[in-house]
Design a protein around this motif. Structure first.
Motif, PDB file in Angstrom:
ATOM      1  N   VAL A  82       0.831  -1.209   0.000  1.00  0.00           N
ATOM      2  CA  VAL A  82       0.000   0.000   0.000  1.00  0.00           C
ATOM      3  C   VAL A  82       0.866   1.259   0.000  1.00  0.00           C
ATOM      4  CG1 VAL A  82      -1.683   1.333   1.335  1.00  0.00           C
ATOM      5  CG2 VAL A  82      -1.957  -1.148   1.103  1.00  0.00           C
ATOM      6  N   ALA A  83       1.961   1.239   0.752  1.00  0.00           N
ATOM      7  CA  ALA A  83       2.845   2.410   0.807  1.00  0.00           C
ATOM      8  C   ALA A  83       3.427   2.724  -0.562  1.00  0.00           C
ATOM      9  CB  ALA A  83       3.966   2.171   1.818  1.00  0.00           C
ATOM     10  N   GLU A  84       3.811   1.690  -1.317  1.00  0.00           N
ATOM     11  CA  GLU A  84       4.357   1.922  -2.653  1.00  0.00           C
ATOM     12  C   GLU A  84       3.274   2.386  -3.619  1.00  0.00           C
ATOM     13  OE1 GLU A  84       7.886   1.694  -3.203  1.00  0.00           O
ATOM     14  OE2 GLU A  84       7.470   1.779  -1.049  1.00  0.00           O
ATOM     15  N   GLN A  85       2.094   1.854  -3.500  1.00  0.00           N
ATOM     16  CA  GLN A  85       0.990   2.300  -4.356  1.00  0.00           C
ATOM     17  C   GLN A  85       0.637   3.760  -4.076  1.00  0.00           C
ATOM     18  OE1 GLN A  85      -2.077  -0.597  -3.588  1.00  0.00           O
ATOM     19  NE2 GLN A  85      -1.309  -1.995  -5.171  1.00  0.00           N
ATOM     20  N   GLU A  86       0.717   4.160  -2.832  1.00  0.00           N
ATOM     21  CA  GLU A  86       0.450   5.559  -2.494  1.00  0.00           C
ATOM     22  C   GLU A  86       1.499   6.480  -3.107  1.00  0.00           C
ATOM     23  OE1 GLU A  86       0.219   5.468   1.757  1.00  0.00           O
ATOM     24  OE2 GLU A  86      -1.909   4.885   1.753  1.00  0.00           O
ATOM     25  N   LYS A  87       2.761   6.045  -3.107  1.00  0.00           N
ATOM     26  CA  LYS A  87       3.806   6.831  -3.758  1.00  0.00           C
ATOM     27  C   LYS A  87       3.508   6.977  -5.255  1.00  0.00           C
ATOM     28  CE  LYS A  87       7.573   5.224  -0.725  1.00  0.00           C
ATOM     29  NZ  LYS A  87       8.833   4.448  -0.708  1.00  0.00           N
ATOM     30  N   LEU A  88       3.094   5.876  -5.882  1.00  0.00           N
ATOM     31  CA  LEU A  88       2.771   5.919  -7.310  1.00  0.00           C
ATOM     32  C   LEU A  88       1.572   6.812  -7.579  1.00  0.00           C
ATOM     33  CD1 LEU A  88       3.332   2.190  -8.239  1.00  0.00           C
ATOM     34  CD2 LEU A  88       4.435   4.119  -9.371  1.00  0.00           C
ATOM     35  N   ASP A  89       0.564   6.762  -6.726  1.00  0.00           N
ATOM     36  CA  ASP A  89      -0.611   7.613  -6.915  1.00  0.00           C
ATOM     37  C   ASP A  89      -0.224   9.093  -6.880  1.00  0.00           C
ATOM     38  OD1 ASP A  89      -2.587   5.695  -7.301  1.00  0.00           O
ATOM     39  OD2 ASP A  89      -3.026   5.501  -5.158  1.00  0.00           O
ATOM     40  N   LEU A  90       0.719   9.445  -6.029  1.00  0.00           N
ATOM     41  CA  LEU A  90       1.136  10.840  -5.903  1.00  0.00           C
ATOM     42  C   LEU A  90       2.045  11.289  -7.044  1.00  0.00           C
ATOM     43  CD1 LEU A  90       1.894  11.005  -2.075  1.00  0.00           C
ATOM     44  CD2 LEU A  90       0.069  12.230  -3.273  1.00  0.00           C
TER      45      LEU A  90
END
Length: 255
Positions: A82-90
């Motif tokens: 989830v932390a990596e997906q949040e980075k990608l979303d941003l």
């Protein structure tokens, strides 16, 4: 821009590490907001298993695509994913940096894609009319991606007639089959050849090349891959016969 730099090299004091450090500094000098995923420093787990999907995994046979999609939809993916997906979303742009090992990415980076680009996030995305959104469309559409890599081979050996194969063909699975598949606009790569025997003057050239390419991160034209749903492919996802008739090979997927 918000930029995510994904770095996959086990030695921070390496040539790759020096280029990464210079690249991050350059982006900040240009006014970009930068986040980093240093996979070796993070001790990133590259192995997909049931623990990735929390309560959704259960005791049943693990069907990775379907299970990951349900876990993603329900917010049950493991926190590191989830932390990596949040980075990608941003991120507006993603830099993927690695040494070329055996014609591909280090296993830790392949595992980052395997675990982070789950169904419903990196693939398996559908439009309201039921169309599958991939190859130029999808959840990551609108983002830019650029590969920075070091290779032991000299440049001629990775040229059009080189024994190692042309670089863009070697990178086709990552460029086209991963980044573009997920919807991202893919820029030409930044290669550093002969990286294990690079003299000081060549290192200075490599640093300057990277700075130049990063300065154009917002404006550079992406690799002109054909989109899946743009009319070039038939219902079997085969290039229509009137597009460059008789031609085959990877290059047919470029406009």
């Amino acid at each position: 821009m918000n930029v995510l730099w994904v770095f996959a090299h086990p030695e921070p004091r390496s040539l790759s590490g020096a280029l990464r450090d210079d690249g991050l500094q350059t982006l900040r000098e240009f006014g970009h907001d930068v986040r980093e995923s240093d996979l070796y420093a993070m001790k990133w787990n590259p192995v997909v298993d049931a623990a990735d999907f929390g309560a959704e995994a259960g005791d049943d046979r693990l069907v990775v695509g379907a299970t990951s999609a349900r876990a993603h939809a329900r917010g049950e993916l493991s926190p590191d994913i989830v932390a990596e997906q949040e980075k990608l979303d941003l991120a507006d742009a993603v830099i993927v940096q690695f040494p070329l090992w055996w014609y591909g990415m280090p296993a830790i980076l392949k595992g980052w894609f395997d675990r982070v680009f789950v169904k419903g996030f990196g693939y398996g995305v559908r439009a309201e009319d039921g169309r599958t959104l991939r190859y130029g469309e999808g959840r990551l559409a609108g983002k830019r991606a650029m590969v920075v890599l070091t290779a032991g081979a000299r440049e001629p050996a990775m040229g059009p007639r080189g024994v190692n194969g042309a670089l863009n063909e070697v990178l086709f699975p990552l460029h086209h089959g991963t980044l573009f598949y997920a919807g991202m606009s893919v820029l030409e790569p930044v290669p550093v050849y002969g990286a294990d025997r690079l003299p000081d003057e060549r290192f200075a050239e490599a640093r300057q090349l990277l700075r130049t390419r990063l300065s154009a991160l917002e404006t550079a034209e992406p690799i002109p891959f054909r989109t899946q749903n743009g009319g070039d492919y038939d219902e079997d996802l085969t290039l229509r016969p009137d597009r460059i008739p008789g031609a085959t090979g990877l290059a047919i997927h470029l406009t």
